[in-house]
Design a protein around this motif. Sequence first.
Motif, PDB file in Angstrom:
ATOM      1  N   MET A   1      -3.941   3.159   1.125  1.00  0.00           N
ATOM      2  CA  MET A   1      -3.261   3.660  -0.070  1.00  0.00           C
ATOM      3  C   MET A   1      -3.598   5.120  -0.391  1.00  0.00           C
ATOM      4  SD  MET A   1      -3.605   4.502  -3.487  1.00  0.00           S
ATOM      5  CE  MET A   1      -5.189   3.792  -3.947  1.00  0.00           C
ATOM      6  N   PRO A   2      -4.887   5.513  -0.528  1.00  0.00           N
ATOM      7  CA  PRO A   2      -5.158   6.912  -0.896  1.00  0.00           C
ATOM      8  C   PRO A   2      -4.779   7.901   0.194  1.00  0.00           C
ATOM      9  CG  PRO A   2      -7.205   5.742  -0.440  1.00  0.00           C
ATOM     10  CD  PRO A   2      -6.126   4.715  -0.464  1.00  0.00           C
ATOM     11  N   LEU A   3      -4.948   7.507   1.456  1.00  0.00           N
ATOM     12  CA  LEU A   3      -4.577   8.403   2.546  1.00  0.00           C
ATOM     13  C   LEU A   3      -3.078   8.645   2.556  1.00  0.00           C
ATOM     14  CD1 LEU A   3      -5.317  10.012   5.089  1.00  0.00           C
ATOM     15  CD2 LEU A   3      -5.110   7.885   6.395  1.00  0.00           C
TER      16      LEU A   3
ATOM     17  N   SER B   1       0.835  -1.208   0.000  1.00  0.00           N
ATOM     18  CA  SER B   1       0.000   0.000   0.000  1.00  0.00           C
ATOM     19  C   SER B   1       0.864   1.250   0.000  1.00  0.00           C
ATOM     20  CB  SER B   1      -0.933   0.000   1.218  1.00  0.00           C
ATOM     21  OG  SER B   1      -1.795  -1.123   1.216  1.00  0.00           O
ATOM     22  N   PHE B   2       1.938   1.244   0.785  1.00  0.00           N
ATOM     23  CA  PHE B   2       2.853   2.388   0.811  1.00  0.00           C
ATOM     24  C   PHE B   2       3.496   2.597  -0.553  1.00  0.00           C
ATOM     25  CE2 PHE B   2       3.675   1.750   5.619  1.00  0.00           C
ATOM     26  CZ  PHE B   2       2.533   2.466   5.905  1.00  0.00           C
ATOM     27  N   LEU B   3       3.857   1.502  -1.217  1.00  0.00           N
ATOM     28  CA  LEU B   3       4.512   1.608  -2.520  1.00  0.00           C
ATOM     29  C   LEU B   3       3.583   2.239  -3.556  1.00  0.00           C
ATOM     30  CD1 LEU B   3       6.845   1.031  -4.458  1.00  0.00           C
ATOM     31  CD2 LEU B   3       5.920  -1.283  -4.776  1.00  0.00           C
ATOM     32  N   ILE B   4       2.369   1.734  -3.664  1.00  0.00           N
ATOM     33  CA  ILE B   4       1.422   2.293  -4.642  1.00  0.00           C
ATOM     34  C   ILE B   4       1.056   3.733  -4.260  1.00  0.00           C
ATOM     35  CG2 ILE B   4      -0.905   2.071  -5.600  1.00  0.00           C
ATOM     36  CD1 ILE B   4      -0.602  -0.907  -5.496  1.00  0.00           C
ATOM     37  N   ALA B   5       0.958   4.006  -2.958  1.00  0.00           N
ATOM     38  CA  ALA B   5       0.678   5.373  -2.505  1.00  0.00           C
ATOM     39  C   ALA B   5       1.781   6.324  -2.961  1.00  0.00           C
ATOM     40  CB  ALA B   5       0.538   5.408  -0.990  1.00  0.00           C
TER      41      ALA B   5
ATOM     42  N   ILE C   1      -6.119   8.239  -9.685  1.00  0.00           N
ATOM     43  CA  ILE C   1      -6.583   7.641  -8.429  1.00  0.00           C
ATOM     44  C   ILE C   1      -7.296   6.314  -8.703  1.00  0.00           C
ATOM     45  CG2 ILE C   1      -8.149   7.935  -6.477  1.00  0.00           C
ATOM     46  CD1 ILE C   1      -7.572  10.920  -6.598  1.00  0.00           C
ATOM     47  N   THR C   2      -8.093   6.282  -9.771  1.00  0.00           N
ATOM     48  CA  THR C   2      -8.795   5.046 -10.125  1.00  0.00           C
ATOM     49  C   THR C   2      -7.814   3.948 -10.495  1.00  0.00           C
ATOM     50  OG1 THR C   2     -10.679   6.341 -10.931  1.00  0.00           O
ATOM     51  CG2 THR C   2     -10.551   4.053 -11.629  1.00  0.00           C
ATOM     52  N   LEU C   3      -6.780   4.296 -11.251  1.00  0.00           N
ATOM     53  CA  LEU C   3      -5.757   3.314 -11.618  1.00  0.00           C
ATOM     54  C   LEU C   3      -5.050   2.779 -10.383  1.00  0.00           C
ATOM     55  CD1 LEU C   3      -3.987   1.808 -13.664  1.00  0.00           C
ATOM     56  CD2 LEU C   3      -2.569   3.878 -13.847  1.00  0.00           C
ATOM     57  N   ALA C   4      -4.668   3.677  -9.479  1.00  0.00           N
ATOM     58  CA  ALA C   4      -3.992   3.246  -8.251  1.00  0.00           C
ATOM     59  C   ALA C   4      -4.903   2.356  -7.414  1.00  0.00           C
ATOM     60  CB  ALA C   4      -3.553   4.463  -7.439  1.00  0.00           C
ATOM     61  N   LEU C   5      -6.196   2.697  -7.371  1.00  0.00           N
ATOM     62  CA  LEU C   5      -7.149   1.885  -6.619  1.00  0.00           C
ATOM     63  C   LEU C   5      -7.294   0.503  -7.253  1.00  0.00           C
ATOM     64  CD1 LEU C   5      -9.230   1.804  -4.304  1.00  0.00           C
ATOM     65  CD2 LEU C   5     -10.931   2.626  -5.936  1.00  0.00           C
ATOM     66  N   ALA C   6      -7.325   0.451  -8.583  1.00  0.00           N
ATOM     67  CA  ALA C   6      -7.433  -0.834  -9.279  1.00  0.00           C
ATOM     68  C   ALA C   6      -6.229  -1.720  -8.960  1.00  0.00           C
ATOM     69  CB  ALA C   6      -7.545  -0.604 -10.782  1.00  0.00           C
TER      70      ALA C   6
END
Length: 409
Positions: free
Chosen positions: A261-263, A211-215, A244-249
């Motif tokens: 991740m988003p936070l 999660s930290f990496l994608i964030a 944001i949508t790509l990162a969430l996917a």
Amino acid sequence: MVDALTQALSFLGAAFAWEGPNALLGSSLVMIAGALIGEAVFRRLGLPRIVGYSLVGMAAAATGYGVGNGTMPTAVRLVVDLALALLLFELGARVHLRWLRTNPFLLVTSLAEAVLTFGVVYLAMRWLGLDASSSAAVAVLAVPASPAVIARVASEFGAEGQVTERVTMMSALNTLYGVFASKLLLAWLDLDTGQNPVQAVVHPLYVFAGSFLIAGLLGFAVAKVARGLDLRNENSTLLLLGLITLALALTKMFGLSTLLMPLMAGLWLRNSTERPWVWPRHFGTAGGVLVLMLFVIVGSSWSVEGLATGGMIALVAMAARAAAKGTAVLTLGWFSGQSLRQSIGVSLALTPLSATALVMYSDLQASHGNFAGQLAPIALSSIAIMELLGALAVLAALRSAHEIAARRA
């Protein structure tokens, strides 16, 4: 008249099936009803629009629809995850972590409040006869104060000041604590069911590291885009939504935390530069629709049967939660420079329990369905009730602190 009202509510409830011939009709009715009622309570009663959104969800749940059974259909979960991602990313981008360095007692207060909340709710649940695992699960769900509710109320009423800033900071920290505690809970439950101890320990580490990496990648990408484009521009807003949508996917694809991740991406973006970030309201119209649907869905997270079964236990849990948060903030707030009025305001504003807890519960159900099913009446009743009452508490806190402009008060 009663039959007509029941039929209308049934059409609203059909939205939550997300399939069949009435799904599109139901979704449209939900959006129309949410927008109209939200605007009405805002303009005529001076209340947050999310109160209206929540009432629509509660009306749909009263007909037997919604997520009161504890299971969110895939499409519903996607709406919740994407709307929360937008709100958490924006929240993180408003939190300056250097404040904790200059005022370390703010961090001490936040940690104490979270630990005391867990401990008091756990003991209250044990006193009511729940077993250790169930008591711990309810206590973990009680830790986070909903950043979505806090952020929306503060934004709608243009709140500015110490209470607003402190609650924003503490709700962000609360989310981090809640996700961390929920992963520890899942590891504990896995060990109880005989899972490999190494896997039970490694999986939470994998979730946090991934999660930290994608964030970090999302924060870096947004920073690069912001150097060449005005994020308030409509086309730039669409690009931001796409990132944001790509990162969430990717987060969902790799089984990581859709809350963390988003936070963390927003926190990385805000604290890697001194540049202030100015966001478009609701990230544009599409984001506004997602936010509306988010609070309608959370408002539907109860059922008549669940409320009858676990409503009293939920009220005890929420009373214990409010007492713990209030005690910690009122006791330690003075050391971080808060006046008594500000401490009372912060305590009230930490009341909401909403979409963050719902996602944590949904993750618990996905991995331990039978166990989560036993908690559904308590957890889901608490979430639905505190979304509505929490929004009113945040508004009362900001008004009592005189942080809302006169034209909005």
